[in-house]
Write an enzyme that holds these catalytic residues in place. Structure first.
Site, PDB file in Angstrom:
ATOM      1  N   ASP A 256      16.043 -44.251 -33.178  1.00  0.00           N
ATOM      2  CA  ASP A 256      16.055 -43.732 -31.815  1.00  0.00           C
ATOM      3  C   ASP A 256      16.500 -42.271 -31.835  1.00  0.00           C
ATOM      4  OD1 ASP A 256      17.373 -43.094 -29.120  1.00  0.00           O
ATOM      5  OD2 ASP A 256      16.370 -45.000 -28.703  1.00  0.00           O
ATOM      6  N   GLY A 257      15.707 -41.410 -31.233  1.00  0.00           N
ATOM      7  CA  GLY A 257      16.020 -39.986 -31.249  1.00  0.00           C
ATOM      8  C   GLY A 257      17.346 -39.657 -30.597  1.00  0.00           C
TER       9      GLY A 257
ATOM     10  N   ASP B  52       9.276 -34.375 -28.438  1.00  0.00           N
ATOM     11  CA  ASP B  52       7.923 -34.803 -28.063  1.00  0.00           C
ATOM     12  C   ASP B  52       7.942 -36.326 -28.072  1.00  0.00           C
ATOM     13  OD1 ASP B  52       5.283 -34.687 -27.349  1.00  0.00           O
ATOM     14  OD2 ASP B  52       4.543 -34.265 -29.365  1.00  0.00           O
TER      15      ASP B  52
END
Length: 288
Positions: free
Chosen positions: A153-154, A174
């Site tokens: 997970d970013g 992005d």
């Protein structure tokens, strides 16, 4: 624990365009191919897929949404306008050492930075292993001392990066799927963690796409967290590229930036002078 097998990629004649086109899917060879293709055409197919027309290879989350596009003749070229505009951070930060990317897609930005941004270390975080499974289809280089692709997970990775001694100079967002912006990056709290994770002169670059109201909401959150140190480029296809700057004394020197833009255009082929003009205009409009 035994190693996890990579999903197989099934290549079929594409149901679109010409008979020579192919579609690449994360399906086993013994699947019901006709049923899978019907799901793709109807929009019911819920996995990423790739369409290849012999000249261009595109990553899709749905038929109406091209996430990434790659020229087979020049795989490191940025084909989509929004990816080109996201590189405008180089106008303000010429030699970043550490770049964190949230969202892999077809790897266009990672490949471009790998080739054109000096010796920068590039870490890419992608939550969907099915997207990572297509990395070879888009000719993304293998992981090495400069490039690392992580499944995760970013938002979690941003927190970890902020706790590291070597903070990112650039965080590129992005982080889209077929439903739009990922929920984990859709809060003021998230943008605050991005701000805090950046190095002192760090820049966040975000691609905001989807419904206009969603883009406006995200832009407002970013402006609030970064104390209005924000520039943007609005693209005709509905994408807004937003740059946000951590340094409290942010005050762009547009004449110097114009000179830098010409040098970057000569080196990379991207129209940096156009990006600089649009960013300066967005700054003037904010002052007004």
């Amino acid at each position: 624990m035994p190693p996890v097998e990579s999903p197989s990629i099934l290549v079929l004649p594409s149901p679109f365009f010409s008979d020579s086109d192919t579609i690449r899917l994360l399906e086993s060879p013994d699947c019901d191919a006709d049923q899978v293709l019907r799901q793709v055409v109807s929009g019911a197919y819920d996995k990423p897929f790739v369409i290849d027309d012999g000249a261009t290879r595109t990553l899709h989350f749905s038929l109406s949404l091209i996430q990434s596009s790659m020229s087979l003749k020049d795989p490191f070229k940025l084909e989509l306008d929004y990816t080109q505009a996201m590189m405008s951070f180089l106008l303000f930060l010429h030699r970043p050492k550490n770049i964190l990317m949230l969202g892999l897609g077809g790897g266009s930005l990672a490949k471009f930075c790998y080739r054109h941004v000096g010796s920068a270390r590039i870490t890419v975080v992608e939550i969907d292993p099915r997207v990572i499974a297509f990395r070879d289809e888009f000719e993304l280089p293998r992981d090495d001392a400069r490039l690392l692709v992580i499944e995760g997970d970013g938002a979690d990775q941003v927190i970890r990066s902020g706790q590291a001694e070597d903070k990112p100079d650039v965080i590129m967002m992005d982080a889209f799927d077929r439903h739009g912006l990922s929920g984990s990056v859709s809060s003021t709290h998230f943008y605050q963690t991005v701000h805090d994770a950046l190095a002192g002169r760090g820049v966040m670059v975000a691609n905001l796409a989807g419904e206009k109201n969603d883009r406006i909401e995200h832009l407002a959150m970013i402006a609030d967290v970064f104390d209005d140190r924000v520039l943007s480029i609005m693209l005709p296809d509905g994408n807004d590229i937003v740059l946000a700057f951590r340094a409290p004394g942010f005050d762009p020197r547009w004449r110097e930036i114009a000179n830098q833009a010409k040098a970057l255009r000569a080196r990379t082929g991207l129209d940096f002078p156009k990006f600089a003009e649009r960013l300066e205009r967005s700054r003037r409009l904010r002052y007004l």
